[in-house]
Scaffold this active site. Sequence first.
Site, short mmCIF file in Angstrom:
data_model
loop_
_atom_site.label_atom_id
_atom_site.label_comp_id
_atom_site.label_asym_id
_atom_site.label_seq_id
_atom_site.Cartn_x
_atom_site.Cartn_y
_atom_site.Cartn_z
N HIS A 249 -0.29 -5.06 27.49
CA HIS A 249 0.27 -5.90 28.32
C HIS A 249 -0.72 -6.59 29.62
O HIS A 249 -1.74 -6.14 29.87
CB HIS A 249 1.49 -5.07 29.15
CG HIS A 249 2.56 -4.88 28.39
ND1 HIS A 249 3.56 -3.89 28.75
CD2 HIS A 249 3.13 -5.41 27.35
CE1 HIS A 249 4.38 -3.89 27.91
NE2 HIS A 249 4.15 -4.79 27.13
N HIS B 126 -2.80 -5.18 32.38
CA HIS B 126 -3.34 -4.09 32.26
C HIS B 126 -4.82 -4.39 31.82
O HIS B 126 -5.77 -3.66 31.74
CB HIS B 126 -2.92 -3.04 31.41
CG HIS B 126 -1.82 -2.22 32.12
ND1 HIS B 126 -1.90 -1.03 32.43
CD2 HIS B 126 -0.42 -2.73 32.53
CE1 HIS B 126 -0.91 -0.57 33.06
NE2 HIS B 126 0.05 -1.53 33.06
N HIS C 139 6.57 2.88 25.18
CA HIS C 139 6.48 1.85 26.14
C HIS C 139 5.84 0.39 24.94
O HIS C 139 6.66 -0.59 25.04
CB HIS C 139 5.31 1.99 27.13
CG HIS C 139 5.56 0.95 27.96
ND1 HIS C 139 6.37 0.33 28.87
CD2 HIS C 139 4.21 -0.10 28.39
CE1 HIS C 139 5.98 -0.54 29.68
NE2 HIS C 139 4.66 -0.97 29.24
N HIS D 96 0.75 2.60 37.70
CA HIS D 96 1.67 1.69 38.93
C HIS D 96 2.05 2.82 39.84
O HIS D 96 2.05 3.78 39.59
CB HIS D 96 2.90 1.29 38.21
CG HIS D 96 2.84 -0.12 37.15
ND1 HIS D 96 2.66 -1.27 37.49
CD2 HIS D 96 2.54 0.05 35.70
CE1 HIS D 96 2.44 -2.16 36.57
NE2 HIS D 96 2.52 -1.28 35.38
#
Length: 256
Positions: A58, A61, A114, A171
């Site tokens: 993602h 990141h 995820h 996060h």
Amino acid sequence: MVRTIDVVACLGDNYAYLLRDADSGGAVVIDAPEAAPILAAVEAAGCRLDAVLLTHHHGDHIEGAAEIRKRTGAQLVGAAADAHRLPPLDLMVADGEEAAIGGFRFRVMATPGHTRGHVVYHAPEASALFSGDTLFSLGCGRLFEGSAAEMWDSLLRLAALPPETAVCPGHEYTAANGRFARSVDPDNPALAERIAEVERLRAAGRPTVPVALGTELMTNPFLRAGDPAIAARLGLAGRPAVEVFAELRRLKDDFR
């Protein structure tokens, strides 16, 4: 060896982690949401950045990875299975491997859920787990690509690590996660204590992580899907833990 973990705030609510060895001057960064704050942290610490370890593909990141590599010469490390979605890697790793990087030893753990190619990095000597978007404090990642069963299996693997392990997620979601956790586990005194701690930390402008895995095992509802009290509260008494986990994840997706 004296090892230090610096929490580096990036973007709106991301964290990168700078793991430093005071004896050798070496360091690694886990995830690279943006280059500037990470490079500033490396400079402030006066360390040598040997590698950037990426947990998943993602953008929030990996966006700083190429610039950090260009500026420091650090190796980029990531999952071989996800190499086609990551910046060009200098070292590709896979589940179960141990990578010796910059004086540190990391155990690579595949944690699909995820994303399908997500990996986390366990650093035993530092007693730390860099969990990316698989495990948050009081929460877990959304199921963008994997199934509830895959994510539950991934979380069970992490839950089996030593309880003193410092969980370092990608996060700052803890306060929002705490509101959901309280809605499904309102009678948990350890959770109430953790939420109060989180409120104090955020009021002081401080991060809520790293946090001990043992604390998460007592407070994170996604790690406690096997608790009969949580199952009963969801109307799932006697059902398998994976079904309780799936319902928790569904409820969290819609929670406001």
